[in-house]
Design an enzyme around this catalytic site. Structure first.
Site: not given
Ligand code: BJW
Length: 242
Positions: A115, A208
């Site tokens: 990302h 996790n």
């Molecule tokens: C612990 C802990 C401890 C706590 N030890 N663990 C429907 C189906 C499939 C896909 C899609 C859909 N509709 C839309 C989409 C696509 C979309 C998507 O996935 N959406 C879903 C939400 C539905 N994806 C995209 O848009 C991506 N791009 C794409 O698909 O492009 C296609 C394309 C192709 C060609 C041309 C054009 C387009 C892009 C995704 C970008 C995500 N960006 C973000 C923001 C980044 C910027 C920023 O930082 O501001 O990235 S969103 C946010 O979520 C961030 C993260 O990297 C990402 C993942 O989150 P993460 O890290 O998993 O956090 P949490 O909070 O969800 O989870 C934390 C976990 O930690 C929990 O489980 C806790 O239990 C655990 N935890 N303490 C270990 N101590």
């Protein structure tokens, strides 16, 4: 744990997917958990191309604050354990969704930042890149000389992942014998698919404290904070069971 250790002992190829949970114990908020960024901030306003178009100063205020927080934070025992794990394998890939640079600072070498990262700002017009320092991007430098705007070099929803990083992450997942999925809710695609769709024959283990979208599809679940579970894994591999 036993089977994971056995698999890690014989594996030649290991891939890790991390998310914001691994940095939680470094003091950085996750996205969807209690106090998470998406609970307290509106994604559409702060982390989307449309929000940036509307109010780039607001977006940069938020990212400058996060950039400063990333630099104040220190890698924790989980980041360090993964850097240590890497030294045991010729073929080790860490694909992270995090933009906080903590894996890099912990010493991970083969790192894919799916990302992007908050170390860099990039022009929407000509693609010019510049490194950010601790103060981030000053507002007067948002407008670039080419007529474009400097934006954070990170991936917002609807935007494609960096193609080379994504290609290498898919290849690493496909050939991996063990995949560790650490600190991610596994709801954001395509990153989450590395642990499912692209995992071929790998033994997939989730680390996790909470259940996630893929918990029921993985071979092994280790419930606990990454900063405790990952060092335990490394200790067990060293033959020092805890
Ligand atoms: C612990 C802990 C401890 C706590 N030890 N663990 C429907 C189906 C499939 C896909 C899609 C859909 N509709 C839309 C989409 C696509 C979309 C998507 O996935 N959406 C879903 C939400 C539905 N994806 C995209 O848009 C991506 N791009 C794409 O698909 O492009 C296609 C394309 C192709 C060609 C041309 C054009 C387009 C892009 C995704 C970008 C995500 N960006 C973000 C923001 C980044 C910027 C920023 O930082 O501001 O990235 S969103 C946010 O979520 C961030 C993260 O990297 C990402 C993942 O989150 P993460 O890290 O998993 O956090 P949490 O909070 O969800 O989870 C934390 C976990 O930690 C929990 O489980 C806790 O239990 C655990 N935890 N303490 C270990 N101590």
């Amino acid at each position: 744990m036993r089977e994971l250790i056995d698999r890690l002992r014989t594996a030649r190829s290991v891939t890790v997917l991390t998310g914001s949970g691994i940095s939680a114990e470094s003091g950085l908020p996750t996205f969807r958990g209690v106090g998470g960024l998406w609970r307290t901030h509106r994604v559409e306003e702060l982390a989307s191309p449309a929000g940036f178009e509307r109010d780039p100063q607001l977006v940069w205020t938020w990212y400058n604050e996060r950039n400063a927080a990333h630099r104040r934070a220190q890698p924790n025992a989980g980041h360090r354990a993964l850097a240590e794990l890497e030294t045991r394998y010729l073929d080790f890939t860490l694909a992270t969704q995090n933009v906080d640079s903590l894996h890099l600072r912990a010493g991970t070498r083969n790192l894919l930042e799916l990302h992007g990262s908050l170390r860099i700002a990039r022009c929407t017009g000509c693609g010019y890149e510049r490194e950010l320092d601790a103060s981030g991007l000053p507002f007067e430098q948002i407008e670039h000389t080419c007529g474009g705007r400097m934006r954070p070099d990170i991936v917002w929803f609807g935007e494609p992942l960096p193609p080379e990083a994504w290609r290498r992450a898919v290849a690493a997942a496909e050939r991996a014998e063990v995949i560790l999925v650490v600190g991610t809710s596994a709801v954001v695609y395509p990153a989450a698919a590395l642990a499912t769709r692209y995992a071929r024959d790998a033994f997939v283990a989730e680390i996790n404290p909470e259940a996630t979208a893929i918990s029921e599809r993985v071979a092994c679940v280790l419930r606990g904070p990454a900063s405790e579970v990952l060092p335990r894994i490394v200790a067990e591999l060293d033959g020092f069971p805890s």
